[in-house]
Write a protein that holds these residues in place. Structure first.
Motif, PDB file in Angstrom:
ATOM      1  N   SER A  45       0.831  -1.205   0.000  1.00  0.00           N
ATOM      2  CA  SER A  45       0.000   0.000   0.000  1.00  0.00           C
ATOM      3  C   SER A  45       0.859   1.246   0.000  1.00  0.00           C
ATOM      4  O   SER A  45       0.602   2.202  -0.728  1.00  0.00           O
ATOM      5  CB  SER A  45      -0.920  -0.015   1.232  1.00  0.00           C
ATOM      6  N   ARG A  46       1.938   1.233   0.832  1.00  0.00           N
ATOM      7  CA  ARG A  46       2.805   2.391   0.912  1.00  0.00           C
ATOM      8  C   ARG A  46       3.545   2.613  -0.406  1.00  0.00           C
ATOM      9  O   ARG A  46       3.712   3.730  -0.868  1.00  0.00           O
ATOM     10  CB  ARG A  46       3.814   2.188   2.052  1.00  0.00           C
ATOM     11  N   SER A  47       3.976   1.500  -1.040  1.00  0.00           N
ATOM     12  CA  SER A  47       4.720   1.629  -2.294  1.00  0.00           C
ATOM     13  C   SER A  47       3.843   2.197  -3.388  1.00  0.00           C
ATOM     14  O   SER A  47       4.299   2.954  -4.237  1.00  0.00           O
ATOM     15  CB  SER A  47       5.286   0.274  -2.721  1.00  0.00           C
ATOM     16  N   ARG A  48       2.555   1.828  -3.374  1.00  0.00           N
ATOM     17  CA  ARG A  48       1.638   2.368  -4.370  1.00  0.00           C
ATOM     18  C   ARG A  48       1.456   3.871  -4.183  1.00  0.00           C
ATOM     19  O   ARG A  48       1.411   4.633  -5.143  1.00  0.00           O
ATOM     20  CB  ARG A  48       0.285   1.655  -4.276  1.00  0.00           C
ATOM     21  N   LYS A  49       1.337   4.261  -2.906  1.00  0.00           N
ATOM     22  CA  LYS A  49       1.143   5.679  -2.627  1.00  0.00           C
ATOM     23  C   LYS A  49       2.348   6.494  -3.060  1.00  0.00           C
ATOM     24  O   LYS A  49       2.232   7.652  -3.432  1.00  0.00           O
ATOM     25  CB  LYS A  49       0.885   5.878  -1.127  1.00  0.00           C
ATOM     26  N   ASN A  50       3.552   5.872  -2.999  1.00  0.00           N
ATOM     27  CA  ASN A  50       4.767   6.597  -3.335  1.00  0.00           C
ATOM     28  C   ASN A  50       5.213   6.378  -4.781  1.00  0.00           C
ATOM     29  O   ASN A  50       6.318   6.746  -5.144  1.00  0.00           O
ATOM     30  CB  ASN A  50       5.903   6.162  -2.394  1.00  0.00           C
ATOM     31  N   ASP A  51       4.364   5.762  -5.576  1.00  0.00           N
ATOM     32  CA  ASP A  51       4.687   5.469  -6.970  1.00  0.00           C
ATOM     33  C   ASP A  51       4.031   6.516  -7.869  1.00  0.00           C
ATOM     34  O   ASP A  51       2.839   6.432  -8.161  1.00  0.00           O
ATOM     35  CB  ASP A  51       4.192   4.071  -7.330  1.00  0.00           C
ATOM     36  N   PRO A  52       4.799   7.508  -8.330  1.00  0.00           N
ATOM     37  CA  PRO A  52       4.204   8.581  -9.149  1.00  0.00           C
ATOM     38  C   PRO A  52       3.566   8.062 -10.430  1.00  0.00           C
ATOM     39  O   PRO A  52       2.520   8.559 -10.850  1.00  0.00           O
ATOM     40  CB  PRO A  52       5.395   9.494  -9.451  1.00  0.00           C
ATOM     41  N   ASP A  53       4.202   7.077 -11.083  1.00  0.00           N
ATOM     42  CA  ASP A  53       3.659   6.551 -12.337  1.00  0.00           C
ATOM     43  C   ASP A  53       2.308   5.892 -12.123  1.00  0.00           C
ATOM     44  O   ASP A  53       1.387   6.064 -12.919  1.00  0.00           O
ATOM     45  CB  ASP A  53       4.634   5.545 -12.957  1.00  0.00           C
ATOM     46  N   ALA A  54       2.188   5.110 -11.043  1.00  0.00           N
ATOM     47  CA  ALA A  54       0.913   4.461 -10.731  1.00  0.00           C
ATOM     48  C   ALA A  54      -0.151   5.502 -10.401  1.00  0.00           C
ATOM     49  O   ALA A  54      -1.316   5.365 -10.796  1.00  0.00           O
ATOM     50  CB  ALA A  54       1.086   3.483  -9.577  1.00  0.00           C
ATOM     51  N   THR A  55       0.256   6.536  -9.682  1.00  0.00           N
ATOM     52  CA  THR A  55      -0.686   7.612  -9.324  1.00  0.00           C
ATOM     53  C   THR A  55      -1.173   8.332 -10.576  1.00  0.00           C
ATOM     54  O   THR A  55      -2.372   8.564 -10.744  1.00  0.00           O
ATOM     55  CB  THR A  55      -0.007   8.628  -8.372  1.00  0.00           C
ATOM     56  N   LYS A  56      -0.237   8.668 -11.474  1.00  0.00           N
ATOM     57  CA  LYS A  56      -0.619   9.361 -12.709  1.00  0.00           C
ATOM     58  C   LYS A  56      -1.499   8.482 -13.594  1.00  0.00           C
ATOM     59  O   LYS A  56      -2.460   8.961 -14.191  1.00  0.00           O
ATOM     60  CB  LYS A  56       0.635   9.800 -13.461  1.00  0.00           C
ATOM     61  N   GLU A  57      -1.183   7.194 -13.671  1.00  0.00           N
ATOM     62  CA  GLU A  57      -1.992   6.284 -14.485  1.00  0.00           C
ATOM     63  C   GLU A  57      -3.411   6.185 -13.940  1.00  0.00           C
ATOM     64  O   GLU A  57      -4.382   6.168 -14.704  1.00  0.00           O
ATOM     65  CB  GLU A  57      -1.342   4.901 -14.518  1.00  0.00           C
ATOM     66  N   ASN A  58      -3.540   6.141 -12.633  1.00  0.00           N
ATOM     67  CA  ASN A  58      -4.873   6.087 -12.014  1.00  0.00           C
ATOM     68  C   ASN A  58      -5.649   7.367 -12.301  1.00  0.00           C
ATOM     69  O   ASN A  58      -6.844   7.334 -12.621  1.00  0.00           O
ATOM     70  CB  ASN A  58      -4.741   5.871 -10.506  1.00  0.00           C
ATOM     71  N   ILE A  59      -4.973   8.505 -12.207  1.00  0.00           N
ATOM     72  CA  ILE A  59      -5.621   9.788 -12.503  1.00  0.00           C
ATOM     73  C   ILE A  59      -6.081   9.823 -13.962  1.00  0.00           C
ATOM     74  O   ILE A  59      -7.207  10.234 -14.259  1.00  0.00           O
ATOM     75  CB  ILE A  59      -4.658  10.962 -12.210  1.00  0.00           C
ATOM     76  N   LEU A  60      -5.226   9.378 -14.864  1.00  0.00           N
ATOM     77  CA  LEU A  60      -5.568   9.389 -16.297  1.00  0.00           C
ATOM     78  C   LEU A  60      -6.743   8.463 -16.594  1.00  0.00           C
ATOM     79  O   LEU A  60      -7.608   8.792 -17.410  1.00  0.00           O
ATOM     80  CB  LEU A  60      -4.354   8.979 -17.126  1.00  0.00           C
ATOM     81  N   THR A  62     -10.131   9.666  -7.440  1.00  0.00           N
ATOM     82  CA  THR A  62      -8.792   9.077  -7.439  1.00  0.00           C
ATOM     83  C   THR A  62      -8.148   9.108  -6.055  1.00  0.00           C
ATOM     84  O   THR A  62      -7.012   8.663  -5.890  1.00  0.00           O
ATOM     85  CB  THR A  62      -7.863   9.819  -8.417  1.00  0.00           C
ATOM     86  N   LYS A  63      -8.863   9.655  -5.083  1.00  0.00           N
ATOM     87  CA  LYS A  63      -8.336   9.754  -3.712  1.00  0.00           C
ATOM     88  C   LYS A  63      -7.036  10.569  -3.677  1.00  0.00           C
ATOM     89  O   LYS A  63      -6.126  10.304  -2.893  1.00  0.00           O
ATOM     90  CB  LYS A  63      -8.059   8.359  -3.128  1.00  0.00           C
ATOM     91  N   THR A  64      -6.958  11.551  -4.578  1.00  0.00           N
ATOM     92  CA  THR A  64      -5.816  12.460  -4.578  1.00  0.00           C
ATOM     93  C   THR A  64      -6.355  13.874  -4.361  1.00  0.00           C
ATOM     94  O   THR A  64      -7.534  14.065  -4.086  1.00  0.00           O
ATOM     95  CB  THR A  64      -5.039  12.407  -5.911  1.00  0.00           C
TER      96      THR A  64
END
Length: 222
Positions: free
Chosen positions: A11-26, A50-52
């Motif tokens: 969970s922490r690694s996902r939160k700190n993964d910019p690429d995963a965050t951007k992909e989810n936003i897109l 997106t919980k951002t």
């Protein structure tokens, strides 16, 4: 205990993964732009789903238009990547052209949101796409692919019809795009479900046969 710890680490690694965050936003932004159009989509709604934060979206994409362009670029990257992976240069020209048409047909059929997104941008007269150097460069690739298939087809006699590669790309896109973009209205008028497997397969074959036959027929004088 170990399982709980691992879950926390993931969970922490996902939160700190910019690429995963951007992909989810897109991904979520694409759904919002498809559903509401560019004008109707709200960044606040995208941030909530997106919980951002809205601030993070602006940090990554610069604003609503930047996010919208990134969504368009992501959508076109997918279809251009699919085309590039077909290994068409190692197929006989007619087979390569049929495979390209089939790939376009399957992509549009399986990605109705792509068709809707393009339709949204057409409403805006492509004013956003015109600002993207990425999109203009990216979409030249498919013209190069078509040009190469045509060249090989003329050289070995597979094709006789001289045609501009961009015109041919438009012909392929028009046939595959229409049956998805107008699926509901066409279906309502003629009481025909264009998503039915038998109709879909018939159209897939029909479109391929029609375009290949056109390329194999020399132009008539006049």
């Amino acid at each position: 205990m170990q399982k709980k710890l691992s879950a926390k680490v993931v969970s922490r690694s996902r939160k700190n993964d910019p690429d995963a965050t951007k992909e989810n936003i897109l991904r979520i932004a694409s759904e919002e732009f498809v559903a509401s159009g560019f004008a109707g989509a709200r960044v606040d709604e995208i941030a909530e789903r997106t919980k951002t934060s809205k601030r993070m979206i602006y940090y990554y994409f610069g604003g609503k238009e930047g996010l919208y362009l990134a969504v368009l670029e992501r959508a076109y990257t997918k279809i251009r990547s699919l085309e590039g992976a077909l290994d068409l240069q190692n197929m006989p020209p007619a087979q390569a052209m049929r495979r390209l048409i089939e790939s376009t047909f399957d992509h549009d059929d399986q990605n109705p949101d792509f068709v809707r997104l393009v339709s949204v941008e057409n409403i805006h007269r492509a004013e956003h796409m015109k600002r993207s150097s990425v999109l203009s460069q990216m979409n030249i690739v498919v013209i190069d692919i078509i040009s190469d298939i045509l060249r090989r087809g003329y050289e070995d006699g597979s094709f006789e019809r001289e045609i501009d590669p961009i015109d041919l790309h438009m012909m392929i896109s028009a046939q595959c795009f229409f049956r998805v973009s107008n699926r509901h209205t066409f279906g309502a008028i003629f009481d025909r479900d264009l998503s039915a497997p038998d109709i879909k397969q018939r159209h897939r074959t029909m479109i391929c046969d029609a375009i290949i036959a056109y390329l194999k027929t020399p132009a008539t004088a006049g």
